[in-house]
Motif scaffolding. Structure first.
Motif, short mmCIF file in Angstrom:
data_model
loop_
_atom_site.label_atom_id
_atom_site.label_comp_id
_atom_site.label_asym_id
_atom_site.label_seq_id
_atom_site.Cartn_x
_atom_site.Cartn_y
_atom_site.Cartn_z
N GLY A 110 0.70 -1.19 0.02
CA GLY A 110 -0.10 0.07 -0.02
C GLY A 110 1.00 1.08 0.02
N ARG A 113 4.98 -1.21 -2.54
CA ARG A 113 4.71 -2.51 -3.15
C ARG A 113 5.20 -3.68 -2.21
N LEU A 138 -0.28 6.43 0.01
CA LEU A 138 -0.13 5.42 -0.83
C LEU A 138 0.72 5.85 -2.03
N GLY A 141 1.37 1.54 -3.88
CA GLY A 141 0.12 0.73 -3.87
C GLY A 141 -1.14 1.12 -4.09
N THR A 142 -2.32 0.46 -4.19
CA THR A 142 -3.42 0.97 -4.42
C THR A 142 -4.55 1.08 -3.20
N PRO A 143 -5.53 1.59 -3.18
CA PRO A 143 -6.36 1.75 -1.88
C PRO A 143 -6.93 0.67 -1.67
N GLN A 145 -5.19 -2.40 -1.91
CA GLN A 145 -4.24 -3.03 -1.28
C GLN A 145 -3.93 -2.53 0.26
N ALA A 245 -10.91 4.60 0.15
CA ALA A 245 -10.34 5.19 -0.83
C ALA A 245 -10.66 6.73 -0.74
#
Length: 254
Positions: A110, A113, A138, A141-143, A145, A245
């Motif tokens: 997040g 990686r 972030l 990473g993504t929300p 993750q 998110a």
């Protein structure tokens, strides 16, 4: 049996020393100088360095520490390795054992990686993933993750002590209050942490069971948090991941 020593660094970083008798581990040594000073003052032998991710304010002191303690082992995340150093690179489910202390490795992507956390003996060293009353930005990473990573950490026992890497608690609580102004736990925590910080004391460690009451990033399934996120985003949110998110984007500009 084990003592955790707080070593402040830079403006708001915390480096953690895990001590057993005259031996210790160090977690995320972004700066070697305060670590070496504390080791000398306490006459401690450094056995190992534990890294949660690759950012410079967490790894900047590694070279100097390994120069001073060449037999110390280096551990870090498999997906965030430090190629200029020889180390043991860890992935989810791996374990470190040291003087009877077992630390389980949890992959928590997040913030980066490959970010990992170390959990054992009622302690969680989580770098920049979970903060008291907040969570990390972030960068890689993504929300989805980060939300999943936080859910994994939130599933640990209530009495888990959280040792994160920054003194962000008061600013995080101010954001939490904007999200949940009627949450008594947030109001009370602001008072408590304000007093600690006025005395120059750290706000950490924090109990995970308490965090579930005032850390809005762990409360995305609650209607009060969802309502505030929807009001900010001006749209309906379908699930806790979507709520997370919005909260993370909101916090970025708060």
């Amino acid at each position: 049996m084990y003592t955790v020593i707080t070593v402040p660094a830079f403006n708001d970083n915390y480096i953690w020393l895990i001590r057993h008798e005259n031996h210790c581990l160090v977690v995320d040594p972004g700066d070697a100088v305060p670590v070496l000073e504390r080791l000398a003052a306490l006459e401690l032998q450094l056995d190992a360095i534990l890294l949660t991710h690759h950012h410079q304010d967490h790894v900047g002191g590694v070279t100097a520490l390994l120069t001073q303690f060449p037999h110390a082992r280096l551990y870090g995340p498999k997906h965030d390795p430090m190629p200029e150093h020889h180390g043991q690179w860890l992935d989810d489910g791996d374990q470190i054992n040291w003087h009877g202390l077992s630390l389980d490795v949890i992959h928590v992507p997040g913030h980066t990686r490959g970010h990992i956390a170390y959990h054992g003996h009622g302690m969680l060293f989580c770098g920049d993933t979970l903060f008291s009353a907040g969570c990390g930005r972030l960068f890689e990473g993504t929300p989805a993750q980060m939300h999943d990573s936080l859910q994994r950490l939130a599933a640990l026992p209530d009495d888990t002590l959280i040792y994160c890497a920054h003194e962000y608690t008061l600013s995080n609580l101010r954001f939490a209050y904007a999200v949940e102004p009627d949450n008594r736990a947030i109001q009370q925590r602001i008072g408590l942490i304000s007093k600690l910080r006025q005395q120059g004391l750290p706000s950490l460690p924090s109990l995970l069971g308490d965090e579930r009451e005032f850390n809005v990033f762990l409360r995305c399934e609650h209607d009060s948090v969802k309502f505030s996120a929807e009001k900010y985003a001006l749209k309906c949110l379908e699930n806790p991941e979507d709520t997370f998110a919005v909260l993370r984007s909101w916090k970025d500009v708060f």
